[in-house]
Design an enzyme around this catalytic site. Structure first.
Site, mmCIF file in Angstrom:
data_model
loop_
_atom_site.group_PDB
_atom_site.id
_atom_site.type_symbol
_atom_site.label_atom_id
_atom_site.label_comp_id
_atom_site.label_asym_id
_atom_site.label_seq_id
_atom_site.Cartn_x
_atom_site.Cartn_y
_atom_site.Cartn_z
ATOM 1 N N PHE A 107 0.816 -1.209 0.000
ATOM 2 C CA PHE A 107 0.000 0.000 0.000
ATOM 3 C C PHE A 107 0.850 1.259 0.000
ATOM 4 C CE2 PHE A 107 -4.305 -1.473 1.893
ATOM 5 C CZ PHE A 107 -4.715 -1.825 0.624
ATOM 6 N N HIS A 122 -6.921 -9.721 8.283
ATOM 7 C CA HIS A 122 -7.709 -8.920 7.342
ATOM 8 C C HIS A 122 -8.423 -9.785 6.304
ATOM 9 C CE1 HIS A 122 -5.013 -5.239 8.445
ATOM 10 N NE2 HIS A 122 -5.904 -5.509 9.346
#
Ligand code: NAD
Length: 264
Positions: free
Chosen positions: A39, A126
């Site tokens: 990210f 996640h």
């Protein structure tokens, strides 16, 4: 081939050899060598290209849901076909020694399991992007079926069992953390004597709280990451380098031109 940061990798190997109950805590950085962008890396990180979709927006708006499916089924399909790299294989090798209590991962790419870590040892904080679930009844939906629907009708409709919203089995920003996984991660952290962070910027909470908690509970903390993390000042060892070569060295695997190979 020893990694460039040889001295630090040597120290990490010594910590791993001396430990009896290790927990790995991995982030997107362990999968960049498999071709999946993280990210936050400057230039290549996904956030430099597109804004993440918030859970509340996904639930509130059909248009947002369809945009999310469009991202998934068209354009760059970075997760499909990705293979585990030397770092995943090294962790799998260390798990096979029996000293690793758990691999706590923020990743959704299934590459730890693909490298041979038993699913029971992987704690996915996640979720997992390789299937979907109905948010109301929990029914599992296969992505291949959803993709066929998307290609035929231009959209993914509601759950065929209960009419609820179907979403990939990942935890989005704004979505509640999975209770079982959080509890299992806490147990593993409380039991470990060494926590090794591999490829996480340690900026996403509550996940990033686990290595911090390990340190507070008296475990040793090692961080392997290309860039600085907020926890570096409190770590017992920081290895600033590429994960594949570093972890392969630590686990005694030689990454050759034909891919990682287990050494005797
Ligand atoms: P992040 O992007 O915030 O941080 C990744 C870190 O890894 C960076 O600090 C970077 O410097 C480092 N890094 C990248 N490649 C490296 C390499 N080869 N060797 C050493 N260091 C390397 O990732 P995060 O901390 O995991 O948090 C991001 C969130 O993004 C997570 O919640 C995760 O769910 C999600 N995500 C997952 C994937 C995946 O499943 N592969 C990919 C992108 C994002």
């Amino acid at each position: 081939m020893p990694p460039r940061n040889h001295g630090d990798a040597d120290r990490l190997r010594a910590l791993v050899d001396a430990a009896e109950r290790i927990v790995f805590f991995t982030g997107a950085g362990i999968s960049t060598e498999s071709g999946i962008p993280d990210f936050r890396s400057p230039g290549t990180g996904l956030w430099t290209k597109m804004k993440p979709i918030q859970f509340q927006d996904f639930v509130a708006s059909d248009a947002v849901r369809q945009e999310s499916w469009r991202r998934r089924f068209t354009g760059e399909r970075v997760l499909e076909g990705a293979q585990p790299n030397a770092g995943h294989h090294a962790i799998a090798r260390l798990v096979a020694t029996g000293k690793v209590l758990a691999v706590i991962t923020q990743n959704i790419d299934n590459l730890h399991q693909d490298a041979g870590v038993p699913a029971a040892r992987v704690i996915e904080l996640h979720g997992n992007a390789h299937h979907a679930r109905c948010l109301r009844c929990g029914l599992r939906h296969e992505l291949a079926d959803l993709e066929r629907e998307f290609r035929e009708t231009g959209r993914v409709g509601p759950c065929n069992a209960c009419g609820g919203i179907v979403k990939t089995a990942t935890i989005s920003f704004g979505q509640a953390m999975p209770e079982d996984e959080m509890a299992r991660a806490q147990d593993a952290i409380e039991a470990c004597d060494l926590c090794v962070v591999a490829g996480s910027s340690l900026q996403v909470y509550p996940a990033a709280g686990f290595p911090e908690y390990a340190k507070r509970r008296g475990a040793l903390l090692a961080i392997v990451n290309r860039e600085e993390t907020p926890l570096d000042p409190r770590a017992d060892l920081v290895v600033r380098g590429e994960l594949g070569p570093t972890l392969a060295f630590v686990a005694g695997i030689n990454p050759g031109p034909a891919g990682p190979r287990l050494s005797d």
